[in-house]
Motif scaffolding. Sequence first.
Motif, PDB file in Angstrom:
ATOM      1  N   ASN A 161      23.832  -9.624 -14.436  1.00 41.22           N
ATOM      2  CA  ASN A 161      23.520  -9.347 -13.038  1.00 41.22           C
ATOM      3  C   ASN A 161      22.854  -7.983 -12.986  1.00 41.22           C
ATOM      4  OD1 ASN A 161      26.011 -11.179 -13.044  1.00 41.22           O
ATOM      5  ND2 ASN A 161      25.306 -11.317 -10.934  1.00 41.22           N
ATOM      6  N   CYS A 214      22.621 -16.383 -13.165  1.00 40.98           N
ATOM      7  CA  CYS A 214      23.658 -17.375 -12.865  1.00 40.98           C
ATOM      8  C   CYS A 214      22.995 -18.602 -12.250  1.00 40.98           C
ATOM      9  CB  CYS A 214      24.693 -16.781 -11.909  1.00 40.98           C
ATOM     10  SG  CYS A 214      23.986 -16.135 -10.388  1.00 40.98           S
ATOM     11  N   PRO A 230      29.992 -17.330 -10.911  1.00 42.52           N
ATOM     12  CA  PRO A 230      29.774 -17.835 -12.276  1.00 42.52           C
ATOM     13  C   PRO A 230      29.963 -16.761 -13.346  1.00 42.52           C
ATOM     14  CG  PRO A 230      28.018 -18.570 -10.817  1.00 42.52           C
ATOM     15  CD  PRO A 230      28.824 -17.555 -10.063  1.00 42.52           C
ATOM     16  N   CYS A 276      29.623 -12.501  -7.773  1.00 47.03           N
ATOM     17  CA  CYS A 276      28.951 -13.534  -8.549  1.00 47.03           C
ATOM     18  C   CYS A 276      30.044 -14.345  -9.228  1.00 47.03           C
ATOM     19  CB  CYS A 276      28.009 -12.929  -9.580  1.00 47.03           C
ATOM     20  SG  CYS A 276      27.144 -14.214 -10.506  1.00 47.03           S
ATOM     21  N   ASP A 315      23.781 -20.437  -9.510  1.00 43.48           N
ATOM     22  CA  ASP A 315      23.703 -20.582  -8.053  1.00 43.48           C
ATOM     23  C   ASP A 315      22.895 -19.482  -7.350  1.00 43.48           C
ATOM     24  OD1 ASP A 315      25.493 -18.473  -8.186  1.00 43.48           O
ATOM     25  OD2 ASP A 315      27.230 -19.642  -7.554  1.00 43.48           O
ATOM     26  N   LYS A 316      22.776 -18.313  -7.979  1.00 40.95           N
ATOM     27  CA  LYS A 316      22.024 -17.173  -7.405  1.00 40.95           C
ATOM     28  C   LYS A 316      22.564 -16.716  -6.038  1.00 40.95           C
ATOM     29  CE  LYS A 316      18.308 -16.882 -10.335  1.00 40.95           C
ATOM     30  NZ  LYS A 316      18.893 -17.634 -11.468  1.00 40.95           N
ATOM     31  N   LEU A 317      23.816 -17.068  -5.769  1.00 40.07           N
ATOM     32  CA  LEU A 317      24.393 -16.683  -4.474  1.00 40.07           C
ATOM     33  C   LEU A 317      24.503 -15.162  -4.353  1.00 40.07           C
ATOM     34  CD1 LEU A 317      27.236 -19.324  -3.949  1.00 40.07           C
ATOM     35  CD2 LEU A 317      25.090 -19.114  -2.699  1.00 40.07           C
ATOM     36  N   CYS A 318      24.771 -14.514  -5.480  1.00 35.62           N
ATOM     37  CA  CYS A 318      24.923 -13.058  -5.466  1.00 35.62           C
ATOM     38  C   CYS A 318      23.604 -12.371  -5.105  1.00 35.62           C
ATOM     39  CB  CYS A 318      25.429 -12.578  -6.819  1.00 35.62           C
ATOM     40  SG  CYS A 318      24.476 -13.188  -8.212  1.00 35.62           S
ATOM     41  N   ALA A 368      19.680 -12.112 -11.227  1.00 40.21           N
ATOM     42  CA  ALA A 368      20.815 -12.638 -11.975  1.00 40.21           C
ATOM     43  C   ALA A 368      20.406 -13.949 -12.618  1.00 40.21           C
ATOM     44  CB  ALA A 368      22.009 -12.860 -11.056  1.00 40.21           C
TER      45      ALA A 368
HETATM   46 ZN    ZN Z   1      25.411 -14.930  -9.264  1.00 40.09          ZN
END
Ligand code: ZN
Length: 128
Positions: free
Chosen positions: A69, A85, A107, A105, A87-90, A83
């Motif tokens: 990240n 990860c 994941p 994050c 899902d890229k939610l972070c 990032a």
């Molecule tokens: Zn993430």
Amino acid sequence: MNKLTAHKNDIILLLILAIAGLCVTGGYRLLHRTTGDTVTITVDGRTYRTLPLSVDTTLDIPGADGGTNHLEIKNGHASITEADCPDKLCVHQTSIRHNGESLVCLPHKVIVKVTANASEDDLDGVAK
Ligand SMILES: [Zn+2]
């Protein structure tokens, strides 16, 4: 106006007053939130690093599963700009700067949390 209608109006008025009261309280809290001065980064429940929010910097955080990240601190705001990860939610979370706000994050099991000095917290509450 019959009795039943008057009663209904009373209830509606009470509801409006209650909602207005909640809005005022919420708005007050929002305006008086304390700006944090430190971000604490934890990976898989362990503290990885603590950084001051006042210094512009970038940092690659190694996630629990080997991912990364990319954290950026700029103008007192912290955000995850990149990032790997799934899902890229972070990355899509808005930048944080207030005490208690966090970027997560899932994941990578990375948590970036803003903290503020407790004594400054009290001072802010009185001064602002
Ligand atoms: Zn993430």
